[in-house]
Design a protein around this motif. Structure first.
Motif, short mmCIF file in Angstrom:
data_model
loop_
_atom_site.label_atom_id
_atom_site.label_comp_id
_atom_site.label_asym_id
_atom_site.label_seq_id
_atom_site.Cartn_x
_atom_site.Cartn_y
_atom_site.Cartn_z
N GLU A 64 0.86 -1.19 0.13
CA GLU A 64 -0.02 0.16 0.02
C GLU A 64 0.89 1.50 -0.08
OE1 GLU A 64 -3.37 2.13 2.74
OE2 GLU A 64 -2.99 0.13 3.06
N SER A 65 0.54 2.37 -0.86
CA SER A 65 1.27 3.57 -0.86
C SER A 65 0.49 4.59 -1.29
CB SER A 65 2.50 3.44 -2.03
OG SER A 65 1.69 3.26 -3.30
N HIS A 66 0.76 5.70 -0.63
CA HIS A 66 0.19 6.97 -0.69
C HIS A 66 1.12 8.23 -1.07
CE1 HIS A 66 -3.59 5.52 1.32
NE2 HIS A 66 -2.75 4.58 1.96
N SER A 97 -2.64 1.85 -4.48
CA SER A 97 -2.03 3.14 -4.49
C SER A 97 -3.09 4.45 -4.51
CB SER A 97 -0.74 3.18 -5.40
OG SER A 97 -1.42 3.06 -6.76
N ASN A 98 -2.55 5.30 -4.10
CA ASN A 98 -3.45 6.57 -4.00
C ASN A 98 -2.68 7.81 -4.12
OD1 ASN A 98 -6.01 8.19 -3.80
ND2 ASN A 98 -5.48 8.76 -1.71
N ILE A 152 1.07 5.63 -14.06
CA ILE A 152 0.85 4.04 -13.30
C ILE A 152 1.15 2.96 -14.35
CG2 ILE A 152 -1.04 2.75 -12.23
CD1 ILE A 152 -2.18 5.29 -11.12
N PHE A 153 2.07 1.92 -14.02
CA PHE A 153 2.10 0.87 -14.59
C PHE A 153 1.41 -0.23 -13.71
CE2 PHE A 153 5.57 3.35 -15.87
CZ PHE A 153 5.67 3.36 -17.20
N THR A 168 -5.32 -4.80 -9.09
CA THR A 168 -4.66 -3.80 -8.49
C THR A 168 -5.75 -2.67 -8.35
OG1 THR A 168 -2.59 -4.17 -9.48
CG2 THR A 168 -3.18 -2.02 -9.39
N ASN A 169 -5.48 -1.91 -7.26
CA ASN A 169 -6.27 -0.61 -7.23
C ASN A 169 -5.49 0.35 -7.12
OD1 ASN A 169 -8.62 -2.03 -6.79
ND2 ASN A 169 -9.07 -1.89 -4.77
#
Length: 430
Positions: A277-279, A307-308, A327-328, A336-337
């Motif tokens: 998870e990444s922001h 990721s957001n 975004i890849f 994937t979200n």
């Protein structure tokens, strides 16, 4: 001046002056890449809107860290420094005497020593990984001249109770300075670290900082990273932050860019394990004739990652801005979200921004979205505030602060959040 020949002379001096070490071969490979690619021009798609070639046509200093009075550091320290670890780079070279380590489990080692010691395998596997994503001569140049860098290691299961403040200082009181700080950070399994990074230029000569920080985040680790750019007009930067999530982990980043000459930020998030998870949050507020270019990459290598990303920009006077977010989603990265948004406000008819959010998807079971907006302050909102007796300047300030608020709420350290709010208030002079 032939840039390649100029830097080749200094590179050969560096290689000949250094004793044999594990980094010599890495430097040689990187300089060959620099010789091949050279300095990017606007014909390079990733540098289409940012002209940096003029920054390299200057006789910069290539000497080591200058004599620096520790008392001068006091005026540069970030709020909360009393309870923080501090790493200081002067003209690109790590200064142990100016730094302060108060966390007993925080290991800080000169990069050359770490590359030949017990962390040799970590260095070998991760140093220079950013070159897989940044195919340009500027990134290669930093690796070619890696010298005076630092390796930071957070042991397994250790939670850093004190944040890590990193000061990148350019001493341009005499000649123009070319600084190339290099840092490799390894956050081991179940460890936690909070990083706050800032940039300061002293003097009126020109400074150019070409920085690379590579961070490795292991299984169940947590990383918070904050970057504050509030330098002077004679200071330009190309700053790369390359983060690898090699195990299921959580990463939270906020980049705030307020002042400077030409500023380019590369932020790469490589999600190499499942359920990462990444922001990614960013705020840029530019005025005068400054230029800000934010390039981000979120690479979903494995499935079930989230990721957001939200970047916001405010540009005034003749300032220019660029946002290029990619975004890849790799073929095996199902479920994937990934979300990406860039929003901009232009406060002047002469300000401009080029925004290009992108998706590159090779999987079929994903949820991804991206978007961008460019506009002006809401006239109805301004009219409403004015009708309540609020002055025009105050109304502008209130609306801009409201626009920036949902980025600032993601700055978790209270002293740093208050500090950034003060800096933004100083920008709100219309």
């Amino acid at each position: 001046m032939n840039s390649v020949e100029y830097y080749k002379d200094h590179f050969e001096q560096l290689q000949s002056s250094e004793k044999a070490d594990e980094l010599k071969a890495i430097r040689e490979k990187a300089f060959n890449a620099f010789s091949k690619w050279g300095i990017p021009t606007t014909k390079h798609e990733e540098w289409k809107y940012t002209r940096v070639s003029s920054l390299f046509n200057k006789p910069y200093q290539f000497s080591g860290s200058p004599v620096f009075d520790a008392k001068e550091l006091d005026s540069m320290r970030l709020p909360g420094y009393e309870q923080a670890n501090e790493l200081v780079f002067v003209n690109g070279f790590f200064s142990l005497s100016l730094s302060k380590i108060i966390s007993k489990n925080l290991n800080v080692i000169p990069l050359e020593l770490a590359a030949s010691g017990e962390y040799k395998e970590i260095i070998s596997a991760n140093l220079g990984h950013s070159s897989n994503y940044l195919k340009d001569g500027i990134n290669a140049l930093n690796t070619a001249f890696v010298n005076g860098g630092v390796f930071v290691h957070i042991p397994k299961g250790k939670v850093m109770e004190h944040p890590l403040y990193i000061y990148n200082i350019a001493d341009a009181a005499g000649d123009s300075v070319f600084a190339q700080p290099r840092c490799l950070v390894h956050v081991a399994e179940n460890a936690q670290l909070q990083i706050v990074e800032t940039y300061i230029t002293m003097g009126t000569a020109e400074s150019f900082t070409n920085q690379v920080m590579e961070i490795v985040v292991a299984e169940n680790a947590l990383l918070e990273y904050y970057k504050i750019q509030n330098d002077v007009a004679n200071a330009s930067q190309v700053s790369t932050t390359h983060i690898r999530q090699i195990g299921k982990s959580y990463v939270h980043t906020v980049v705030v860019s307020l002042n400077g000459g030409i500023v380019r930020n590369n932020l790469n998030m490589v999600m190499e394990a499942e359920r990462c998870e990444s922001h990614l949050y960013g705020l840029y507020f530019q005025k005068g004739r400054s230029h800000i270019d934010n390039h981000t990459i979120v690479d979903n290598v494995k499935p079930n990652c989230f990721s957001n990303e939200l970047y916001k920009g405010v540009l005034n006077d003749e300032a220019t801005g660029v946002f290029n977010g990619k975004i890849f989603v790799r073929q095996q990265a199902q479920k994937t979200n990934a979300y990406q948004s860039n929003k901009n406000i232009l406060l002047s008819d002469n300000a401009s921004v080029n925004t290009k959010p992108q998706l590159e998807i090779y999987a079929d079971d994903v949820k991804c979205s991206h978007g961008c907006t460019v506009g002006q302050l809401d006239e109805d909102a301004l009219f409403y505030l004015r009708s309540r007796g609020i002055t025009e300047k105050s109304a502008y300030s209130m609306l801009v602060q409201a626009f920036a608020a949902d980025i600032l709420e993601h700055v978790k350290p209270a002293p740093i959040k208050g500090y950034i709010e003060q800096l933004i208030a100083g920008q709100l002079v219309f």
